[in-house]
Design an enzyme around this catalytic site. Structure first.
Site, PDB file in Angstrom:
ATOM      1  N   GLU A   1       2.585  -9.432   5.013  1.00  0.00           N
ATOM      2  CA  GLU A   1       1.731 -10.605   4.794  1.00  0.00           C
ATOM      3  C   GLU A   1       2.437 -11.850   5.332  1.00  0.00           C
ATOM      4  O   GLU A   1       3.666 -11.961   5.211  1.00  0.00           O
ATOM      5  CB  GLU A   1       1.461 -10.799   3.301  1.00  0.00           C
TER       6      GLU A   1
ATOM      7  N   LYS B   1     -11.980  -1.863  -1.041  1.00  0.00           N
ATOM      8  CA  LYS B   1     -12.128  -2.238   0.378  1.00  0.00           C
ATOM      9  C   LYS B   1     -12.916  -1.139   1.097  1.00  0.00           C
ATOM     10  O   LYS B   1     -12.608   0.049   0.954  1.00  0.00           O
ATOM     11  CB  LYS B   1     -10.747  -2.409   1.030  1.00  0.00           C
TER      12      LYS B   1
ATOM     13  N   LYS C   1      -4.025  -5.678 -12.812  1.00  0.00           N
ATOM     14  CA  LYS C   1      -2.610  -5.311 -12.822  1.00  0.00           C
ATOM     15  C   LYS C   1      -1.758  -6.538 -13.153  1.00  0.00           C
ATOM     16  O   LYS C   1      -2.260  -7.643 -13.022  1.00  0.00           O
ATOM     17  CB  LYS C   1      -2.219  -4.743 -11.465  1.00  0.00           C
TER      18      LYS C   1
ATOM     19  N   LYS D   1       6.300 -10.698   1.855  1.00  0.00           N
ATOM     20  CA  LYS D   1       5.720 -12.037   2.037  1.00  0.00           C
ATOM     21  C   LYS D   1       6.430 -12.753   3.172  1.00  0.00           C
ATOM     22  O   LYS D   1       7.593 -12.455   3.469  1.00  0.00           O
ATOM     23  CB  LYS D   1       5.895 -12.850   0.748  1.00  0.00           C
TER      24      LYS D   1
ATOM     25  N   HIS E   1      -1.234  -1.091  -5.087  1.00  0.00           N
ATOM     26  CA  HIS E   1      -2.109  -0.895  -3.931  1.00  0.00           C
ATOM     27  C   HIS E   1      -1.631   0.199  -2.972  1.00  0.00           C
ATOM     28  O   HIS E   1      -2.416   1.043  -2.538  1.00  0.00           O
ATOM     29  CB  HIS E   1      -2.219  -2.198  -3.133  1.00  0.00           C
TER      30      HIS E   1
ATOM     31  N   HIS F   1      -7.895  -3.657  -6.332  1.00  0.00           N
ATOM     32  CA  HIS F   1      -8.952  -4.078  -5.406  1.00  0.00           C
ATOM     33  C   HIS F   1      -8.842  -3.417  -4.030  1.00  0.00           C
ATOM     34  O   HIS F   1      -9.810  -3.392  -3.283  1.00  0.00           O
ATOM     35  CB  HIS F   1      -9.017  -5.609  -5.294  1.00  0.00           C
TER      36      HIS F   1
ATOM     37  N   ASP G   1       4.197  -5.658  -7.568  1.00  0.00           N
ATOM     38  CA  ASP G   1       2.981  -6.356  -7.154  1.00  0.00           C
ATOM     39  C   ASP G   1       2.149  -5.494  -6.202  1.00  0.00           C
ATOM     40  O   ASP G   1       0.926  -5.481  -6.284  1.00  0.00           O
ATOM     41  CB  ASP G   1       3.373  -7.671  -6.473  1.00  0.00           C
TER      42      ASP G   1
END
Ligand code: BG6
Length: 498
Positions: free
Chosen positions: A234, A200, A166, A344, A258, A196, A253
């Protein structure tokens, strides 16, 4: 050279492939790793390829690294050795390292297509006739086209698959244009767009939990589920990615990628079979029923100090945080809010999916007994590498009288006998691409649907609100979810094993 624009995927007929025993032989592969000296290659891809090779999951592999850096085989091996040492999960013995290092080669991008073609052919000679090519494009979107051009010029399209990272475009138009350009070289069946999060173990366990048991499916709908939270704060900041991030932001992002993929696993209808077409179709149906993201249901935030970073504009409007309320317009989910949050430099690093069940309509328990005092019953999936699940409910506090406490049943993969067998997300997905299995990859149609639903927000984004580093985001997140409340931070931590 094969140049194809065929969009269809040659799916195996349902039931024709024994999916999922993990023992099918993986054909020999030459992996061409573009962006081989980048951060992702160092942290995940090179250690992952080392593990797949040395653990015999994909033993017959040669890796040709390529990037703009002028390395040779030896200096690339040094780079890879440091990466495996720092980020590889298993300890690699000197003998094992020698074994893997002998399979590593390097061709700088500046050496041109002929040098690359020569290196690939040399490796192929060692691997025999069945050999396949896996081009891994760990490069920024702008560089991807040049790399695809290089693959074409080097005549390396045949017998190949391409793994793409991506972002897949930045809006609907750019995604359509990008897909069209990629299809000038590769058929859709050769393309593996990686997300990704789907690699998981815990994400795949959502499918197992929902579709291997009869217990929860009957209540997995608007009649019993009050709301859903997908919360991925995060503590990480930008590290050396500020430039990339500045042009991307949290929505592109994380959310359109995701969080949406995970949402699809939570919300999809039962697929007819565990095979790519069935899973992808159900995911695409979820994306098609997604209501457009309305700016009024979105909180964008930016951590204080972000604008001082190198590579960030002093008046930057990029969001480093986003929380939003969205919904699905279908029979199963109409009226059920899905709350998403990620950012973030937040207070904690967590990856939580939380399903809140409706509360009992009437309670025989008196006021002050504690019933309902700690929110509704929840099913919680923790997508961390050490994945966990928990089902919380009210139960009786031991002792006289009738006081109610929130109790829970918990499961942790790390407590099972097979904890060692967990594959890192990228390892799992690289292996699936080598096996030609698209089940856990995203396809052009789904991505384009997501961009279409994103248009109102992209065209009219609400202003970014500052938030202190180490917090849970701007205050407006509470209004967004009211009358509900964010599960995080947890009132009670996960139970430690006694
Ligand atoms: C990446 C994002 O795709 O996923 C990063 O670009 C983010 O910004 C990362 O930090 C999170 O992945 P994980 O596996 O560490 O949760």
């Amino acid at each position: 050279m094969t140049v194809a624009n065929d969009e269809s995927i040659a799916y195996p007929a349902p039931g024709s492939r024994p999916y999922g025993n993990g023992k099918e032989k993986v054909p020999p592969h030459v992996v061409v790793l573009f962006g081989a000296t980048g951060d992702l290659a160092r942290r995940k891809l090179i250690p992952g390829l080392a593990h797949l090779t040395l653990s015999a999951l994909a033993p017959e592999v040669r890796v040709i690294g390529s990037s703009l850096e002028e390395l040779d085989d030896d200096s690339f091996r040094q780079f890879a050795k440091a990466a495996v040492g720092e980020f590889g999960g298993d300890k690699v013995s000197p003998q094992q390292w020698e074994d893997f290092a002998a399979r590593l080669h390097y061709v700088p991008q500046t050496a041109g297509p002929e040098a690359l073609a020569k290196a690939v052919r040399q490796c192929e000679e060692e691997l025999g006739e069945e050999v396949m090519r896996l081009h891994y494009l760990s490069v920024p979107p702008k560089a991807a086209e040049a790399v695809i051009g290089m693959i074409r010029s080097a005549d390396l399209v045949e017998r190949s698959r391409v793994v793409m990272e991506k972002p897949f475009g930045t809006d609907l138009q750019s995604a359509i244009a990008l897909n069209a350009r990629i299809h000038e070289t590769f058929t859709e069946s050769q393309i593996f767009r990686i997300d990704h999060f789907l690699g998981k173990e815990a994400a795949q366990n959502i499918l197992a939990f929902r579709f291997a048991n009869g217990l929860f499916e009957p209540i997995w709908n608007r009649n019993f589920i009050d709301h859903v939270q997908i919360d991925i704060p995060e503590t990480l900041g930008m590290e050396d990615r500020a430039e990339f991030y500045e042009a991307t932001g949290a929505f592109k992002d994380m959310v359109v990628t995701h969080l949406m993929q995970v949402l699809a696993f939570v919300a999809m209808e039962p697929p007819t079979a565990l095979e790519p077409r069935a899973i992808i179709e159900e995911k695409n149906k979820v994306f098609r029923s997604l209501l457009p993201f309305e700016p009024g249901n979105v909180v964008r935030g930016q951590f204080e100090g972000y604008r001082d970073l190198d590579g960030v504009a002093p008046d930057s409007d990029t969001e480093t945080f986003i929380a939003l309320r969205c919904g699905l317009d279908n029979w199963r989910w109409a009226g059920v809010p899905f709350y998403l949050r990620t950012g973030k430099r937040m207070a904690e690093g967590q990856r939580i999916i939380s399903i809140a069940f409706r509360e009992a309509p009437r309670s025989m328990f008196p006021v002050g007994s504690g019933v309902g005092a700690q929110g509704p019953d929840h099913l919680t999936f923790d997508l961390a590498d050490a994945s966990k699940m928990s089902l919380s409910f009210y139960g009786k506090r031991p002792g006289p009288g009738m006081r109610l406490d929130k109790l829970s049943m918990q499961f942790a993969t790390t407590e099972t006998e097979r904890a060692e067998d967990v594959l890192e997300a990228y390892e799992r997905l690289i292996l699936d691409a080598m096996r030609d299995d698209h089940t856990l990859f995203t396809m052009a149609e789904g991505i384009e649907s997501l961009w279409a639903r994103s248009a109102p927000l992209l065209e009219n984004p609400p202003i970014v609100k500052p938030y202190p580093q180490g917090s849970w985001g701007p205050n407006a997140i509470h209004q967004l979810i009211a009358p509900n409340a964010w599960r995080l931070p947890f009132e009670r931590g996960w139970r430690e094993k006694r």
